[in-house]
Design a protein around this motif. Sequence first.
Motif, PDB file in Angstrom:
ATOM      1  N   UNK A 196       0.738  -1.162   0.064  1.00 34.55           N
ATOM      2  CA  UNK A 196       0.009  -0.048  -0.016  1.00 34.55           C
ATOM      3  C   UNK A 196       0.874   1.229  -0.039  1.00 34.55           C
ATOM      4  N   UNK A 197       0.703   1.962  -1.009  1.00 30.94           N
ATOM      5  CA  UNK A 197       1.507   3.230  -1.144  1.00 30.94           C
ATOM      6  C   UNK A 197       0.334   4.402  -0.611  1.00 30.94           C
ATOM      7  N   UNK A 198       1.006   5.524  -0.432  1.00 31.71           N
ATOM      8  CA  UNK A 198       0.198   6.681  -0.177  1.00 31.71           C
ATOM      9  C   UNK A 198      -0.704   7.224  -1.162  1.00 31.71           C
ATOM     10  N   UNK A 199      -0.385   7.250  -2.411  1.00 31.92           N
ATOM     11  CA  UNK A 199      -1.316   7.459  -3.719  1.00 31.92           C
ATOM     12  C   UNK A 199      -0.699   6.895  -4.963  1.00 31.92           C
ATOM     13  N   UNK A 200      -1.288   7.070  -5.978  1.00 31.59           N
ATOM     14  CA  UNK A 200      -0.953   6.520  -7.231  1.00 31.59           C
ATOM     15  C   UNK A 200       0.278   7.055  -7.813  1.00 31.59           C
ATOM     16  N   UNK A 201       0.416   8.482  -7.383  1.00 27.88           N
ATOM     17  CA  UNK A 201       1.678   9.068  -8.078  1.00 27.88           C
ATOM     18  C   UNK A 201       2.981   8.542  -7.202  1.00 27.88           C
ATOM     19  N   UNK A 202       3.006   8.258  -6.059  1.00 25.48           N
ATOM     20  CA  UNK A 202       4.143   7.819  -5.354  1.00 25.48           C
ATOM     21  C   UNK A 202       4.359   6.381  -5.670  1.00 25.48           C
ATOM     22  N   UNK A 203       3.175   5.506  -6.115  1.00 25.27           N
ATOM     23  CA  UNK A 203       3.495   4.088  -6.448  1.00 25.27           C
ATOM     24  C   UNK A 203       4.203   3.970  -7.800  1.00 25.27           C
ATOM     25  N   UNK A 204       3.635   5.012  -8.731  1.00 24.90           N
ATOM     26  CA  UNK A 204       4.291   5.296 -10.010  1.00 24.90           C
ATOM     27  C   UNK A 204       5.662   5.627  -9.791  1.00 24.90           C
ATOM     28  N   UNK A 205       5.960   6.548  -9.109  1.00 27.62           N
ATOM     29  CA  UNK A 205       7.471   7.160  -8.710  1.00 27.62           C
ATOM     30  C   UNK A 205       8.373   5.908  -8.218  1.00 27.62           C
ATOM     31  N   UNK A 206       7.745   4.913  -7.406  1.00 24.45           N
ATOM     32  CA  UNK A 206       8.289   3.826  -6.863  1.00 24.45           C
ATOM     33  C   UNK A 206       8.835   2.707  -7.879  1.00 24.45           C
ATOM     34  N   UNK A 207       7.987   2.821  -8.757  1.00 24.31           N
ATOM     35  CA  UNK A 207       7.939   1.641  -9.982  1.00 24.31           C
ATOM     36  C   UNK A 207       8.955   2.097 -10.937  1.00 24.31           C
ATOM     37  N   UNK A 208       9.056   3.321 -11.269  1.00 15.89           N
ATOM     38  CA  UNK A 208       9.759   4.041 -12.448  1.00 15.89           C
ATOM     39  C   UNK A 208       9.165   3.478 -13.413  1.00 15.89           C
ATOM     40  N   UNK A 209       7.807   3.322 -13.643  1.00 15.29           N
ATOM     41  CA  UNK A 209       7.098   2.739 -14.770  1.00 15.29           C
ATOM     42  C   UNK A 209       5.608   3.058 -14.695  1.00 15.29           C
ATOM     43  N   UNK A 210       4.798   3.138 -15.801  1.00 12.82           N
ATOM     44  CA  UNK A 210       3.491   3.489 -15.541  1.00 12.82           C
ATOM     45  C   UNK A 210       2.745   3.216 -16.941  1.00 12.82           C
ATOM     46  N   UNK A 211       1.540   3.787 -17.101  1.00 15.21           N
ATOM     47  CA  UNK A 211       0.932   4.366 -15.717  1.00 15.21           C
ATOM     48  C   UNK A 211       0.305   3.359 -14.905  1.00 15.21           C
ATOM     49  N   UNK A 212      -0.243   3.826 -13.666  1.00 16.72           N
ATOM     50  CA  UNK A 212      -0.698   2.589 -12.798  1.00 16.72           C
ATOM     51  C   UNK A 212      -2.204   3.126 -12.486  1.00 16.72           C
ATOM     52  N   UNK A 213      -3.031   2.298 -12.306  1.00 20.23           N
ATOM     53  CA  UNK A 213      -4.711   2.581 -11.961  1.00 20.23           C
ATOM     54  C   UNK A 213      -4.865   2.417 -10.409  1.00 20.23           C
ATOM     55  N   UNK A 214      -4.095   2.426  -9.561  1.00 22.28           N
ATOM     56  CA  UNK A 214      -4.084   1.923  -8.262  1.00 22.28           C
ATOM     57  C   UNK A 214      -3.124   2.619  -7.220  1.00 22.28           C
ATOM     58  N   UNK A 215      -3.210   2.570  -5.989  1.00 26.39           N
ATOM     59  CA  UNK A 215      -2.071   3.066  -5.233  1.00 26.39           C
ATOM     60  C   UNK A 215      -1.664   1.625  -4.428  1.00 26.39           C
ATOM     61  N   UNK A 216      -2.038   0.498  -4.972  1.00 24.65           N
ATOM     62  CA  UNK A 216      -1.522  -0.822  -4.049  1.00 24.65           C
ATOM     63  C   UNK A 216      -1.148  -1.758  -5.263  1.00 24.65           C
TER      64      UNK A 216
END
Length: 250
Positions: A183-203
């Motif tokens: 679980x990440x704080x929001x979608x933007x931080x999850x995408x930053x963590x992955x260095x890939x995207x886009x994502x459609x969730x924060x988990x």
Amino acid sequence: MTKKVTLGSKATSKTIRRSLVALLIAGSSFGVGAASLTGNVAFTSDYLFRGISQTDEGPAVQGGFTLSGESGFYLSGWGSNIKFGEGSMELDILAGWTGALNNSWNVDVGVMQYRYPKGDNAVDEFNFYEGYAKFFYDSWALGVAYSPDYFGAGVEDYYYLSADYKYSLVENIALDLHFGYNVFEDEAEFETFLAAGPVDSDTYIDWSIGFSTEVLGAGVSLKYADTDIDGSADCNLCDGRAVLTLSKTF
């Protein structure tokens, strides 16, 4: 998306670091005569951390040691080669306590720091602290972990919930099941963590199913691991794969 309420990353990060120092001091209080030292080494075909390859789908050599006291306090160090950023090594430092809660439940609580020598800098900010607790009942292991400043610049609050189950099929062969919820704080931080995207969730979910045994005193495990990230982002290091691991404790 509505932003989640956070716990105050800067203050909580300081608390986790102070907890690590306190555990280190407490751990140092068990006398040399009462302490025991154990170690482990392993070779794995792919180092997966919460379902994501840390070695660009390549092999890893890993090892660590644990200094334990009769009181239940322990200090540990663990390392592995990695393949991302500018560094080539991960070095983890742990301090914690393990013991029985009652006749049925055992617990393992502590604080650890994930370190990436030569790979951490002001831009990447790979190093991070994490508090954890694991509860053991029969063949189950239930875990929770929290970091106020997770891996990577711009990634703050992160939670990890996990469940593991080991079932003995026949003598010396076990079925190993794992489920993890990130679980990440929001979608933007999850995408930053992955260095890939886009994502459609924060988990995201990571899971695995495998078998383990012991041959000539060495542990052998074969598992299939995967995540649900591929459904929302282009992440080649997050897809399903088989992983073979050979390990030895001493």
